[in-house]
Scaffold this active site. Structure first.
Site, PDB file in Angstrom:
ATOM      1  CB  SER A  36      -0.949   0.019   1.200  1.00 33.64           C
ATOM      2  OG  SER A  36      -2.040  -0.860   0.977  1.00 33.64           O
ATOM      3  CE  LYS A  39      -4.511   1.618  -0.856  1.00 35.34           C
ATOM      4  NZ  LYS A  39      -3.837   0.348  -0.553  1.00 35.34           N
ATOM      5  CB  SER A  99      -4.932   1.968   3.413  1.00 31.58           C
ATOM      6  OG  SER A  99      -3.905   1.481   2.591  1.00 31.58           O
TER       7      SER A  99
END
Length: 362
Positions: A36, A39, A99
């Site tokens: 993640s 991101k 997230s």
């Protein structure tokens, strides 16, 4: 200087946010799966689109089946539904704070039409920022063999967010976000640590690599010194926060921000021909700062070289004329543009005749 702490992670790095210089690191250039942390690039592109005026926080995004939260049942999401319209602001918050993989797909489709096209945009930005060992295939970071980065490249991306998009970066310090009556908390545990000024940045996890964290904050003792810690492949959520804090504490305690060159202060002068002044002052328009071990603050050496000794008017203030090199002992720690600090206009006819003779013989 004591020895650096032992960091229990597959790769890690401590970076000076201002210059991008790596202070400490291990395996920071080895290929890893960012999870993640991906991101951050999705967020960076959203910030760029907003600053360019092509995207606005109150724009409404129709949620497609590709972005449906049910497609991400075993991963983080912000719980958006097919057919709903959600604002860019909410989706952006859902990406950064919650997230949300679903929010990433929704914004990828809004900006580029498809996640595949958005991944191409991500790779273009990665190339522009100098992330030479990074390749993206999706907007959220779910596992793919061809989706990779390095701890160093993720530090570069973090610097870009902090430097280029202060309003976007501010969101990374928000501890919770409620959407659809569901409150979720930021997974970055260091935001709740009051002993240091942590204000970002992002967590990630994949079973293939472990627990990742990029953390950043300002020093309490050394104003203006911002560090970035990258932890890849820690053993747990708690461990990644502990390892990042160990790195940051070591940096705050044993490194200092020094300013070996002051802005608008002449380092020297150079002869100029055909000008209303014979010399141009040489220096830098803004301070040159370096984060170094605290016991090396008196070892700086500053040198400069000109591109040419044959300088001719007119010369505007700020014109790049050469290179400033900053060394600590014999180690080169940085290079910066050497610029004209004052403006040199052309002289009159008689002055040009005189300088022609001087130029001819000298």
């Amino acid at each position: 200087m004591p020895e650096p702490p032992v960091i229990n992670a597959k790769a890690w790095m401590l970076m000076d946010a201002e210059t991008g210089r790596v202070l400490l690191g291990q395996n920071e250039h080895e290929r890893i799966y960012p999870a993640s942390l991906t991101k951050m690039m999705t967020s960076y592109i959203i910030g760029q689109e907003i600053m360019a005026g092509r995207l606005h926080y109150d724009d409404q995004v129709m949620i497609s089946e590709n972005a449906w939260s049910k497609k991400y049942s075993d991963s983080s999401k912000m719980f958006i539904k097919v057919g709903d319209t959600v604002s860019v602001k909410d989706l952006n918050y859902g990406i950064i704070i919650q997230s949300g993989n679903d929010a990433c797909v929704a914004m990828a489709e809004r900006i580029a039409g498809s996640q595949e096209a958005f991944a191409d945009l991500m790779n273009q930005w990665a190339d522009y920022l100098g992330m030479k060992s990074t390749h993206f295939v999706n907007a959220h970071g779910l596992f793919d063999e061809n989706h990779y980065s390095t701890a160093y490249d993720l530090g570069i991306l973090s610097r870009a967010l902090i430097r280029d998009e202060p309003e976007e970066y501010r969101i990374y310090s928000i501890k919770e976000f409620t959407f659809n009556k569901i409150k979720q908390y930021n997974r970055n545990r260091l935001l709740w640590d009051n002993s240091l000024q942590f204000d970002g940045i992002k967590t990630g996890h994949l079973s293939e690599v472990g627990y990742n964290l990029v953390a950043s904050g300002l020093s309490n003792e050394n104003p203006g010194m911002r560090l970035i810690a990258v932890i890849i492949g820690a053993q747990s959520e708690k461990a990644r926060a502990q390892e990042a804090k160990k790195l940051m504490l070591y940096g705050y305690n044993f490194y200092r921000k020094f300013t070996p060159v002051k802005g608008n202060t002449a380092l020297g002068t150079a002869r100029v021909y055909y000008g209303d002044q014979n010399e141009v002052k040489l220096g830098t328009a803004s301070d040159i700062s370096e984060v170094m071990p605290r016991n090396k603050g008196d070892s700086f050496k500053v040198e400069y070289t000109l591109k040419t000794n044959d300088l001719k008017a007119p010369i505007k203030a700020g014109t790049e004329l050469g290179t400033i090199t900053v060394k600590s002992g014999d180690e080169k720690v940085g290079e910066y543009p050497l610029v004209a600090l004052n403006e040199i206009n052309e002289c009159g006819f008689l002055g040009k005749i005189w300088d022609w003779f001087m130029h001819l013989f000298l």
